[in-house]
Design a protein around this motif. Structure first.
Motif, short mmCIF file in Angstrom:
data_model
loop_
_atom_site.label_atom_id
_atom_site.label_comp_id
_atom_site.label_asym_id
_atom_site.label_seq_id
_atom_site.Cartn_x
_atom_site.Cartn_y
_atom_site.Cartn_z
N ASP A 96 0.85 -1.19 0.00
CA ASP A 96 0.00 0.00 0.00
C ASP A 96 0.89 1.24 0.00
OD1 ASP A 96 -2.41 1.37 -0.04
OD2 ASP A 96 -2.61 1.39 2.14
N TYR A 129 4.13 0.76 2.38
CA TYR A 129 4.45 -0.29 3.35
C TYR A 129 3.92 -1.61 2.80
CZ TYR A 129 -0.45 -0.33 4.85
OH TYR A 129 -1.82 -0.43 4.86
N ASP A 132 -9.39 0.07 1.79
CA ASP A 132 -8.39 -0.33 2.78
C ASP A 132 -8.93 -0.03 4.18
OD1 ASP A 132 -6.04 -1.14 3.93
OD2 ASP A 132 -4.96 0.72 3.52
N LYS A 148 -4.60 -2.31 10.19
CA LYS A 148 -4.84 -2.35 8.74
C LYS A 148 -5.06 -3.77 8.20
CE LYS A 148 -3.79 1.94 7.42
NZ LYS A 148 -4.59 2.74 6.48
#
Ligand code: MN
Length: 418
Positions: free
Chosen positions: A128, A161, A235, A255
């Motif tokens: 992402d 990341y 997300d 996440k």
């Protein structure tokens, strides 16, 4: 673009026009998982077309469309997938009688309503990015320093990341509110429980279609050869868990519990007509990130919330992919510049796509400004974050001179914590 007419009935404002023809994986009560192309309210069952010899001159591997993912098809290369898509487009044209008047037509054209859409690719790795300047600035203002909202590296490299591929789910799969650890600024010690700040992030993700070897890198000029297409990407984010855990290694349990994607993969070819230049980059980026030509796309993006029992969803955000500061060629070039290899079916998401105006912010965190400004829904209710029973819906489409290419939608309901 020359006007194309199809014998398939296309509802007004359909995302799945003759210009689009996205690939997806579907099944229904009678049919095992297989690959299709969406057009209007129908799905073209590519496996039936193949069995009838419509692709015989392309020498495709046997059973290539009778698969539960697009990976092997995509791995054939863009040259082949482009020919398949163009063949289907040709067969659907009004003046082409080959499929239109063929006895097999009824078996080829499957009702989209009766189909269950599966995850389109087996996702090996998921990354992402954080490529919207407006989003990064908003978050910087809220959590750090309004005067220096962007960190010093932000305009020099596409920050990103590594996420978790196992919890990427197709549209229609509902999720439970995640539990975790959080410590708000006013709390003396951390607590554990269901997240109290559930959020969405409005993103697009691209899917890679060509592998690289460990040690090799992809230049910005080559990058689009490695990109097959795009899906909408929600997300899901638990802001309280995220805020407490993210220093110093970045997002983790706030996440990785779920990300929802739209099931139809819109190809780069279908989006070509909607290319635009991205924002001018200042300061100038390092040579390996410089690129020629337009690598962004004018794609309208919307997010909606539909509370439990509400007849209608309320639009809470209108944004656009073109606002992205870093483009897909730069993202892939940066990702591989150190020799990190990629595989077919990797998914790389844009990061939350916020625009310059308050109604174009791509998360509730920004729309409600950290919960200080509740967002009004059409039902009269207000939201700071996502509540149990809310369905979050995202839509995306490009439209120019009467040509429309869209993504359909990604929807998922937030259920109470387990
Ligand atoms: Mn994100």
């Amino acid at each position: 673009m020359s006007e194309l007419k199809t014998w398939v009935e296309i509802p007004k404002n359909s995302d799945f026009t003759i210009y689009n023809l996205p690939f997806g994986v579907f099944k229904n009560k009678r049919l095992s998982p297989r690959i299709g192309i969406a057009i209007g309210d129908k799905i073209v069952d590519l496996s039936v077309l193949d069995q009838e010899g419509f692709f015989s001159d392309l020498f495709l591997p046997e059973g290539i469309f009778l698969q539960d993912s697009l990976n092997e098809l995509i791995a054939l290369g863009k040259n082949q997938t482009r020919k398949i898509r163009e063949r289907v487009q040709d067969l659907l044209l009004t003046d082409n009688e080959k499929l239109r008047d063929h006895s097999i037509r009824g078996k080829v054209m499957v009702n989209r309503k009766e189909a269950e859409m599966l995850l389109p690719v087996k996702i090996g790795d998921y990354t992402d990015f954080y490529s919207s300047m407006e989003h990064a600035t908003n978050v910087g203002k809220m959590f750090r320093d309004p005067e220096n909202a962007l960190l010093p590296n932000w305009k020099h490299l596409p920050v990103g990341y590594h996420g978790r591929a196992s919890s990427i789910i197709p549209s229609g799969v509902n999720i439970h509110r995640p539990k975790g650890q959080f410590k708000d600024p006013d709390m003396e010690s951390p607590s554990f429980g269901p997240s109290r700040r559930m959020d969405f992030e409005l993103e697009l993700a691209f899917i890679t279609g060509k592998p690289t070897k460990l040690g090799d890198s992809v230049s910005t000029a080559e990058a689009e050869d490695y990109i097959f297409g795009f899906v909408l990407f929600n997300d899901w984010s638990a802001r309280d868990i995220q805020a407490w855990e993210y220093v110093p290694l970045g997002p983790f349990l706030g996440k990785n519990f779920a990300s929802s994607i739209s099931p139809w993969v819109v190809t780069l070819e279908a989006l070509d007509y909607f290319r635009v230049e991205g924002p001018k980059q200042d300061p100038e980026v390092l040579p390996y990130l410089q690129c020629e030509g337009a690598h962004s796309f004018d794609i309208n993006l919307e997010a909606y919330i539909q509370p439990e029992g509400a007849k209608q969803a309320s639009r809470v955000c209108r944004s656009n992919f073109k606002y992205m500061y870093w483009n897909i060629a730069q993202q892939l070039a940066h990702h591989t510049v150190n020799g990190c290899n990629i595989n077919v079916g990797d998914m790389m998401a844009s990061g939350t796509i916020s625009g310059p105006t308050e109604d174009s912010f791509g998360s509730m965190l920004e729309l409600s400004w950290k919960g200080s400004k509740p967002v009004k829904l059409e039902t009269g209710e207000e939201r700071k974050f996502i509540e149990d029973g809310d369905t979050v819906i995202m839509k995306g489409y490009a439209e120019k001179d009467g040509v429309r290419v869209g993504f359909g939608e990604v929807r998922s309901k937030l259920l109470p914590a387990k």
